[in-house]
Write a protein that holds these residues in place. Structure first.
Motif, PDB file in Angstrom:
ATOM      1  N   MET A  28       3.089   0.467 -21.764  1.00  0.00           N
ATOM      2  CA  MET A  28       2.455  -0.846 -21.664  1.00  0.00           C
ATOM      3  C   MET A  28       1.600  -0.959 -20.404  1.00  0.00           C
ATOM      4  SD  MET A  28       5.797  -3.088 -20.489  1.00  0.00           S
ATOM      5  CE  MET A  28       4.835  -4.525 -20.069  1.00  0.00           C
ATOM      6  N   TYR A  29       1.678   0.064 -19.550  1.00  0.00           N
ATOM      7  CA  TYR A  29       0.953   0.014 -18.282  1.00  0.00           C
ATOM      8  C   TYR A  29      -0.479   0.534 -18.436  1.00  0.00           C
ATOM      9  CZ  TYR A  29       5.624  -0.788 -16.462  1.00  0.00           C
ATOM     10  OH  TYR A  29       6.874  -1.310 -16.235  1.00  0.00           O
ATOM     11  N   ASN A  30      -1.292   0.368 -17.402  1.00  0.00           N
ATOM     12  CA  ASN A  30      -2.687   0.804 -17.422  1.00  0.00           C
ATOM     13  C   ASN A  30      -2.752   2.328 -17.351  1.00  0.00           C
ATOM     14  OD1 ASN A  30      -5.435   1.054 -17.238  1.00  0.00           O
ATOM     15  ND2 ASN A  30      -5.551   0.454 -15.083  1.00  0.00           N
ATOM     16  N   HIS A  31      -2.953   2.947 -18.489  1.00  0.00           N
ATOM     17  CA  HIS A  31      -2.889   4.416 -18.569  1.00  0.00           C
ATOM     18  C   HIS A  31      -4.239   5.079 -18.329  1.00  0.00           C
ATOM     19  CE1 HIS A  31      -4.621   3.632 -22.488  1.00  0.00           C
ATOM     20  NE2 HIS A  31      -3.534   2.950 -22.856  1.00  0.00           N
ATOM     21  N   GLN A  32      -5.321   4.313 -18.271  1.00  0.00           N
ATOM     22  CA  GLN A  32      -6.672   4.840 -18.026  1.00  0.00           C
ATOM     23  C   GLN A  32      -7.101   5.870 -19.067  1.00  0.00           C
ATOM     24  OE1 GLN A  32      -6.006   6.269 -13.995  1.00  0.00           O
ATOM     25  NE2 GLN A  32      -7.128   4.501 -13.180  1.00  0.00           N
ATOM     26  N   GLY A  33      -6.461   5.837 -20.221  1.00  0.00           N
ATOM     27  CA  GLY A  33      -6.848   6.758 -21.286  1.00  0.00           C
ATOM     28  C   GLY A  33      -6.136   8.089 -21.267  1.00  0.00           C
ATOM     29  N   VAL A  34      -5.093   8.224 -20.417  1.00  0.00           N
ATOM     30  CA  VAL A  34      -4.364   9.504 -20.337  1.00  0.00           C
ATOM     31  C   VAL A  34      -2.871   9.250 -20.149  1.00  0.00           C
ATOM     32  CG1 VAL A  34      -4.101  11.685 -19.110  1.00  0.00           C
ATOM     33  CG2 VAL A  34      -6.351  10.640 -19.290  1.00  0.00           C
ATOM     34  N   VAL A  35      -2.065   9.880 -20.999  1.00  0.00           N
ATOM     35  CA  VAL A  35      -0.613   9.836 -20.861  1.00  0.00           C
ATOM     36  C   VAL A  35      -0.080  11.258 -21.035  1.00  0.00           C
ATOM     37  CG1 VAL A  35       1.564   8.953 -21.796  1.00  0.00           C
ATOM     38  CG2 VAL A  35      -0.441   7.466 -21.733  1.00  0.00           C
ATOM     39  N   ALA A  36       0.869  11.639 -20.192  1.00  0.00           N
ATOM     40  CA  ALA A  36       1.471  12.966 -20.306  1.00  0.00           C
ATOM     41  C   ALA A  36       2.985  12.841 -20.219  1.00  0.00           C
ATOM     42  CB  ALA A  36       0.956  13.891 -19.200  1.00  0.00           C
ATOM     43  N   THR A  37       3.662  13.824 -20.753  1.00  0.00           N
ATOM     44  CA  THR A  37       5.121  13.879 -20.630  1.00  0.00           C
ATOM     45  C   THR A  37       5.489  15.141 -19.858  1.00  0.00           C
ATOM     46  OG1 THR A  37       5.389  15.053 -22.743  1.00  0.00           O
ATOM     47  CG2 THR A  37       5.455  12.651 -22.808  1.00  0.00           C
ATOM     48  N   ILE A  38       6.481  15.004 -19.009  1.00  0.00           N
ATOM     49  CA  ILE A  38       6.955  16.137 -18.210  1.00  0.00           C
ATOM     50  C   ILE A  38       8.228  16.686 -18.836  1.00  0.00           C
ATOM     51  CG2 ILE A  38       7.834  16.880 -15.963  1.00  0.00           C
ATOM     52  CD1 ILE A  38       6.119  14.816 -14.658  1.00  0.00           C
ATOM     53  N   SER A  39       8.272  17.983 -19.025  1.00  0.00           N
ATOM     54  CA  SER A  39       9.459  18.612 -19.589  1.00  0.00           C
ATOM     55  C   SER A  39      10.624  18.492 -18.607  1.00  0.00           C
ATOM     56  CB  SER A  39       9.182  20.092 -19.877  1.00  0.00           C
ATOM     57  OG  SER A  39      10.374  20.757 -20.259  1.00  0.00           O
ATOM     58  N   PRO A  40      11.828  18.202 -19.111  1.00  0.00           N
ATOM     59  CA  PRO A  40      12.992  18.104 -18.228  1.00  0.00           C
ATOM     60  C   PRO A  40      13.499  19.463 -17.747  1.00  0.00           C
ATOM     61  CG  PRO A  40      13.658  17.784 -20.497  1.00  0.00           C
ATOM     62  CD  PRO A  40      12.157  17.867 -20.499  1.00  0.00           C
ATOM     63  N   ILE A  41      12.910  20.543 -18.259  1.00  0.00           N
ATOM     64  CA  ILE A  41      13.322  21.880 -17.831  1.00  0.00           C
ATOM     65  C   ILE A  41      12.113  22.632 -17.295  1.00  0.00           C
ATOM     66  CG2 ILE A  41      15.163  21.977 -19.555  1.00  0.00           C
ATOM     67  CD1 ILE A  41      13.309  23.942 -21.117  1.00  0.00           C
ATOM     68  N   GLN A  42      12.387  23.705 -16.575  1.00  0.00           N
ATOM     69  CA  GLN A  42      11.312  24.561 -16.088  1.00  0.00           C
ATOM     70  C   GLN A  42      10.975  25.582 -17.170  1.00  0.00           C
ATOM     71  OE1 GLN A  42       9.583  24.299 -13.154  1.00  0.00           O
ATOM     72  NE2 GLN A  42       8.255  25.847 -14.063  1.00  0.00           N
ATOM     73  N   ASN A  89       4.092  21.061 -12.174  1.00  0.00           N
ATOM     74  CA  ASN A  89       5.130  20.503 -13.034  1.00  0.00           C
ATOM     75  C   ASN A  89       5.022  21.088 -14.438  1.00  0.00           C
ATOM     76  OD1 ASN A  89       6.613  18.199 -11.536  1.00  0.00           O
ATOM     77  ND2 ASN A  89       4.468  17.845 -11.050  1.00  0.00           N
ATOM     78  N   SER A  90       6.159  21.173 -15.125  1.00  0.00           N
ATOM     79  CA  SER A  90       6.164  21.667 -16.501  1.00  0.00           C
ATOM     80  C   SER A  90       5.714  20.543 -17.426  1.00  0.00           C
ATOM     81  CB  SER A  90       7.568  22.150 -16.894  1.00  0.00           C
ATOM     82  OG  SER A  90       7.900  23.327 -16.214  1.00  0.00           O
ATOM     83  N   ILE A  91       4.438  20.516 -17.714  1.00  0.00           N
ATOM     84  CA  ILE A  91       3.880  19.478 -18.571  1.00  0.00           C
ATOM     85  C   ILE A  91       4.221  19.798 -20.024  1.00  0.00           C
ATOM     86  CG2 ILE A  91       1.804  18.264 -19.287  1.00  0.00           C
ATOM     87  CD1 ILE A  91       2.483  17.859 -16.342  1.00  0.00           C
TER      88      ILE A  91
END
Length: 241
Positions: free
Chosen positions: A64-78, A21-23
């Motif tokens: 607000m959810y249990n993120h376990q210390g990591v959050v990432a966003t995925i780019s909507p484009i490739q 995935n395009s992170i």
């Protein structure tokens, strides 16, 4: 994080990375410990994905959810690699390099103008620049889906790579002695635009082939970056017509 696709949890982020995935961005809790978190960090490094170490309060603001210390966003484009950008470019390409343009509206407006002027691809740095989110999509009027975008770890390395491919690098800077209209933009070219507050980094400026500025009158010393970018791109269009 407005209008972005969030994924959270160590394993979820690892799977997204492994799946190709395009992170867009990864935020890791400062001081996070454990074998799995170490494995995630090593994976991000091996894939050359830039990540930020942040306090837990930032992660809690993102979800607000249990993120376990990591959050990432995925780019909507490739996103594209620099090599892919060069391979699919036309014979006389016109590239755009954004040195940490951070405002999403400026980013979107620049992408829209790039689409209208036939830009072959936009190169941005992984850290310090605007995210590719819903605001960028809206401001670009959907042009973000039409212009190839490449994210690199270091702008300077990308410039060296382009120069090795016989592409001249033109820096848009008020520090220049030459005006834009004195530059030859009809040959393979990449135009560098700097950040809203600092302009082009001095280390980047030093390695550009040409520096150019726009004539300014009145009391305002500089233009908005998206407006200045439009002036540079349309001068390239005029010369190539």
């Amino acid at each position: 994080m407005k209008n972005e696709t969030l994924i959270y949890g160590i394993r979820a982020v690892m799977e997204a990375v492994e799946a190709g995935n395009s992170i867009d961005k990864v935020f890791v809790q400062r001081g996070l410990k454990g074998a799995l978190s170490n494995e995630l960090v090593q994976l991000l490094k091996s894939k050359e994905i830039v990540f930020s170490m942040v306090p837990i309060e930032k992660l809690n603001r993102l979800t607000m959810y249990n993120h376990q210390g990591v959050v990432a966003t995925i780019s909507p484009i490739q996103l594209h690699s620099l090599d892919a950008l060069l391979e699919q470019a036309p014979e006389n390409p016109l590239f755009l390099i954004l040195d940490q343009v951070s405002d999403v509206r400026n980013f979107g407006a620049i992408i829209r103008t790039a689409s209208c002027t036939g830009v072959s691809g936009i190169i941005v740095q992984a850290s310090g620049g605007a995210p590719i989110n819903g605001d960028v999509i809206k401001t670009s009027a959907g042009a973000v889906f039409n212009v190839p975008i490449c994210r690199v770890n270091h702008i300077k390395d990308a410039i060296y790579h382009l120069q090795a491919s016989e592409i001249q690098i033109v820096a848009a800077t008020e520090k220049a002695t030459n005006y834009l209209y004195d530059c030859e933009l009809s040959k393979p070219t990449a135009i560098v635009m700097g950040s809203e507050d600092k302009g082009i980094a001095s280390s980047v400026l030093k390695i550009c082939n040409v520096q150019a500025k726009l004539p300014m009158t009145g009391t305002i010393a500089s233009l908005n970056v998206s407006v200045a970018c439009g002036a540079f791109l349309y001068e390239a269009v005029r010369q190539r017509a």
